[in-house]
Design an enzyme around this catalytic site. Sequence first.
Site, mmCIF file in Angstrom:
data_model
loop_
_atom_site.group_PDB
_atom_site.id
_atom_site.type_symbol
_atom_site.label_atom_id
_atom_site.label_comp_id
_atom_site.label_asym_id
_atom_site.label_seq_id
_atom_site.Cartn_x
_atom_site.Cartn_y
_atom_site.Cartn_z
ATOM 1 N N LEU A 191 0.584 -1.751 0.107
ATOM 2 C CA LEU A 191 0.217 -0.168 -0.262
ATOM 3 C C LEU A 191 1.068 1.382 0.171
ATOM 4 O O LEU A 191 0.359 2.095 -0.313
ATOM 5 C CB LEU A 191 -1.252 -0.433 1.163
ATOM 6 C CG LEU A 191 -1.164 -1.106 1.385
ATOM 7 C CD1 LEU A 191 -2.923 -0.893 2.140
ATOM 8 C CD2 LEU A 191 -2.617 -1.384 -0.053
ATOM 9 N N LEU A 223 11.513 -0.342 6.904
ATOM 10 C CA LEU A 223 12.461 -1.612 7.235
ATOM 11 C C LEU A 223 13.424 -1.787 6.299
ATOM 12 O O LEU A 223 14.463 -1.353 6.552
ATOM 13 C CB LEU A 223 12.191 -2.633 8.162
ATOM 14 C CG LEU A 223 11.941 -3.107 9.434
ATOM 15 C CD1 LEU A 223 11.383 -4.384 10.032
ATOM 16 C CD2 LEU A 223 12.494 -2.715 10.584
ATOM 17 N N LEU A 271 10.297 0.129 13.374
ATOM 18 C CA LEU A 271 9.146 0.761 14.729
ATOM 19 C C LEU A 271 9.630 0.827 15.606
ATOM 20 O O LEU A 271 8.868 1.617 17.068
ATOM 21 C CB LEU A 271 7.772 0.361 13.600
ATOM 22 C CG LEU A 271 7.049 1.331 12.652
ATOM 23 C CD1 LEU A 271 6.277 0.090 12.044
ATOM 24 C CD2 LEU A 271 7.073 2.721 12.678
ATOM 25 N N GLY A 296 3.098 0.990 8.314
ATOM 26 C CA GLY A 296 3.715 0.041 8.668
ATOM 27 C C GLY A 296 3.666 -1.071 10.003
ATOM 28 O O GLY A 296 2.801 -0.966 10.473
ATOM 29 N N SER A 341 1.143 -7.675 8.583
ATOM 30 C CA SER A 341 -0.155 -7.186 7.396
ATOM 31 C C SER A 341 -0.065 -8.637 7.451
ATOM 32 O O SER A 341 -1.974 -8.483 7.496
ATOM 33 C CB SER A 341 0.639 -6.736 6.427
ATOM 34 O OG SER A 341 1.381 -7.978 5.584
ATOM 35 N N ASN A 373 -9.877 -4.909 9.059
ATOM 36 C CA ASN A 373 -10.651 -6.254 8.644
ATOM 37 C C ASN A 373 -10.941 -6.956 9.661
ATOM 38 O O ASN A 373 -11.821 -7.046 10.447
ATOM 39 C CB ASN A 373 -11.073 -6.608 7.155
ATOM 40 C CG ASN A 373 -10.707 -7.548 6.952
ATOM 41 O OD1 ASN A 373 -11.154 -9.129 7.210
ATOM 42 N ND2 ASN A 373 -10.006 -7.241 6.008
ATOM 43 N N TYR A 416 -2.678 -11.439 14.563
ATOM 44 C CA TYR A 416 -2.444 -9.508 13.951
ATOM 45 C C TYR A 416 -3.824 -9.119 14.389
ATOM 46 O O TYR A 416 -3.708 -7.645 14.562
ATOM 47 C CB TYR A 416 -2.425 -10.687 12.689
ATOM 48 C CG TYR A 416 -2.834 -9.739 11.502
ATOM 49 C CD1 TYR A 416 -1.962 -8.365 11.593
ATOM 50 C CD2 TYR A 416 -3.685 -9.408 10.620
ATOM 51 C CE1 TYR A 416 -1.965 -7.597 10.392
ATOM 52 C CE2 TYR A 416 -4.028 -8.705 9.713
ATOM 53 C CZ TYR A 416 -3.260 -7.586 9.443
ATOM 54 O OH TYR A 416 -3.454 -6.495 8.891
ATOM 55 N N CYS A 438 -7.025 -4.616 0.424
ATOM 56 C CA CYS A 438 -7.161 -3.216 -0.969
ATOM 57 C C CYS A 438 -5.865 -3.863 -1.896
ATOM 58 O O CYS A 438 -4.820 -4.241 -1.821
ATOM 59 C CB CYS A 438 -6.603 -2.308 -0.553
ATOM 60 S SG CYS A 438 -5.951 -0.973 -1.377
HETATM 61 P P1 NAI Z 1 2.492 -4.330 3.931
HETATM 62 O O1 NAI Z 1 3.135 -5.909 4.761
HETATM 63 O O2 NAI Z 1 3.063 -5.309 2.228
HETATM 64 O O3 NAI Z 1 3.615 -3.313 4.341
HETATM 65 C C1 NAI Z 1 3.909 -3.046 5.070
HETATM 66 C C2 NAI Z 1 5.595 -2.911 5.992
HETATM 67 O O4 NAI Z 1 5.969 -2.454 6.918
HETATM 68 C C3 NAI Z 1 6.493 -3.676 5.030
HETATM 69 O O5 NAI Z 1 6.978 -2.807 4.021
HETATM 70 C C4 NAI Z 1 7.529 -3.693 6.164
HETATM 71 O O6 NAI Z 1 8.698 -3.940 6.343
HETATM 72 C C5 NAI Z 1 7.186 -2.986 6.823
HETATM 73 N N1 NAI Z 1 7.236 -2.832 8.235
HETATM 74 C C6 NAI Z 1 6.632 -4.456 9.373
HETATM 75 N N2 NAI Z 1 7.953 -4.490 10.794
HETATM 76 C C7 NAI Z 1 8.424 -3.488 10.594
HETATM 77 C C8 NAI Z 1 9.026 -2.696 12.008
HETATM 78 N N3 NAI Z 1 8.983 -3.249 13.022
HETATM 79 N N4 NAI Z 1 9.457 -1.584 11.536
HETATM 80 C C9 NAI Z 1 9.047 -0.679 10.331
HETATM 81 N N5 NAI Z 1 8.763 -1.273 9.425
HETATM 82 C C10 NAI Z 1 8.423 -2.516 9.134
HETATM 83 O O7 NAI Z 1 1.408 -4.481 4.175
HETATM 84 P P2 NAI Z 1 0.128 -4.056 2.860
HETATM 85 O O8 NAI Z 1 -0.398 -4.354 2.845
HETATM 86 O O9 NAI Z 1 0.825 -2.717 2.397
HETATM 87 O O10 NAI Z 1 -0.433 -3.280 4.318
HETATM 88 C C11 NAI Z 1 0.205 -1.789 4.931
HETATM 89 C C12 NAI Z 1 -1.172 -1.524 6.145
HETATM 90 O O11 NAI Z 1 -1.791 -1.896 5.830
HETATM 91 C C13 NAI Z 1 -0.871 -3.152 7.171
HETATM 92 O O12 NAI Z 1 -0.381 -1.919 8.133
HETATM 93 C C14 NAI Z 1 -1.493 -3.269 6.810
HETATM 94 O O13 NAI Z 1 -1.902 -4.709 8.453
HETATM 95 C C15 NAI Z 1 -2.587 -2.936 6.809
HETATM 96 N N6 NAI Z 1 -4.085 -3.587 6.239
HETATM 97 C C16 NAI Z 1 -3.240 -3.710 4.381
HETATM 98 C C17 NAI Z 1 -4.101 -4.400 3.863
HETATM 99 C C18 NAI Z 1 -4.601 -4.603 2.212
HETATM 100 O O14 NAI Z 1 -5.338 -5.444 1.997
HETATM 101 N N7 NAI Z 1 -3.601 -4.532 1.675
HETATM 102 C C19 NAI Z 1 -5.798 -5.008 4.188
HETATM 103 C C20 NAI Z 1 -6.437 -4.480 6.196
HETATM 104 C C21 NAI Z 1 -4.848 -3.768 7.139
HETATM 105 C C1 15L Z 2 -5.231 -7.838 6.303
HETATM 106 O O1 15L Z 2 -5.802 -7.228 7.061
HETATM 107 C C2 15L Z 2 -3.820 -8.509 4.812
HETATM 108 O O2 15L Z 2 -3.174 -6.970 5.423
HETATM 109 C C3 15L Z 2 -3.961 -8.084 4.055
HETATM 110 O O3 15L Z 2 -2.796 -8.667 3.397
HETATM 111 C C4 15L Z 2 -5.227 -9.180 3.322
HETATM 112 O O4 15L Z 2 -5.238 -10.574 4.057
HETATM 113 C C5 15L Z 2 -6.762 -8.607 3.983
HETATM 114 O O5 15L Z 2 -6.314 -8.509 5.765
HETATM 115 C C6 15L Z 2 -7.901 -9.297 4.215
HETATM 116 O O6 15L Z 2 -8.274 -9.321 4.131
HETATM 117 O O7 15L Z 2 -8.618 -9.837 2.549
#
Ligand code: NAI
Ligand code: 15L
Length: 265
Positions: free
Chosen positions: A13, A33, A50, A70, A73, A110, A134, A164
């Site tokens: 994202l 990171l 973080l 961050g 995820s 969610n 999580y 997303c």
């Molecule tokens: P992602 O896993 O691709 O990105 C998360 C980033 O956080 C990674 O680049 C990782 O290196 C970094 N990270 C992890 N631990 C860290 C730490 N200790 N310090 C600094 N950086 C750290 O996840 P994505 O898909 O980009 O999601 C972004 C956010 O949105 C997350 O918080 C996730 O939980 C939330 N989210 C995403 C969804 C989706 O559909 N993509 C759905 C629901 C929530």
């Molecule tokens: C999340 O929270 C995750 O970050 C993403 O990778 C998907 O699994 C999403 O939920 C989902 O519920 O589809």
Amino acid sequence: MKRVLITGAAGNLGTAMRKKLAGWADEVILSDLNPISELGAGETFVQCDLADYDSVMALVEGCDGIVHFGGVSTENTFDNILNGNIKGAYNLYEAARKHGIKRIFFASSNHVIGFHDREALLDAQSEMRPDSLYGVSKGFGELLAQYYFDKFSIESALVRIGSCFPKPLNRRMLSTWLSESDLAELIKKVYAADRLGCTVVYGVSDNPSTWWDNKHAKFLGWTPKDSSEVFEQEAYLREEVVDSSDPAVRFQGGPFAKAGHFEDD
Ligand code: NAI
Ligand code: 15L
């Protein structure tokens, strides 16, 4: 917006929003990171864990707003979740308090409510029923944000993102899909609002089937424009076999509600 910090900027994202939000802020501090090598106009990269209090304090100083992606995820070991999502959220809010940041976009999930049945229509006041460690960590983040609002007036959008991705990856995501464009518009609305409070928003596009009602966030004026309807007839979704008695089909969190603890899987 003068100077915005995007945490998790090397992730899915973060990468997508950097492009969608280009030009929105004068300066963008990207942090993760993992390194980011190619920077656009106005972008600076700061590598930061973080979980490291001093580094997060330095990272946040001088920013006007934070888009917090961050952390861990998906389901993971408790140690990784503790560092990325629990210590990470605390360090970020504490840094915001010390440096006078007034508003945070918090990427919740969610999976905070993933153990509700799919027949339920949830809103911002529905009970948290996390489906994973999580999801529990995102619930912690939401409560922490509420505490920092009640005590220190730091406003937050607690955005329970559905799924997303460029397109829905499975049948469940026809109900949970959020387009990248709708997410970018939501981020802009969160920072354009005169008053935000501490508001739960379900991050979901205008899909034909939904489990979530954003009536308590109407004041933001966010109207998702995209819909998963355009993907409904795609062969990879029509051919997917589902079993209605499967917990991954019964519960909103899908496979997160079915799996055991990460270490046991
Ligand atoms: P992602 O896993 O691709 O990105 C998360 C980033 O956080 C990674 O680049 C990782 O290196 C970094 N990270 C992890 N631990 C860290 C730490 N200790 N310090 C600094 N950086 C750290 O996840 P994505 O898909 O980009 O999601 C972004 C956010 O949105 C997350 O918080 C996730 O939980 C939330 N989210 C995403 C969804 C989706 O559909 N993509 C759905 C629901 C929530
Ligand atoms: C999340 O929270 C995750 O970050 C993403 O990778 C998907 O699994 C999403 O939920 C989902 O519920 O589809």
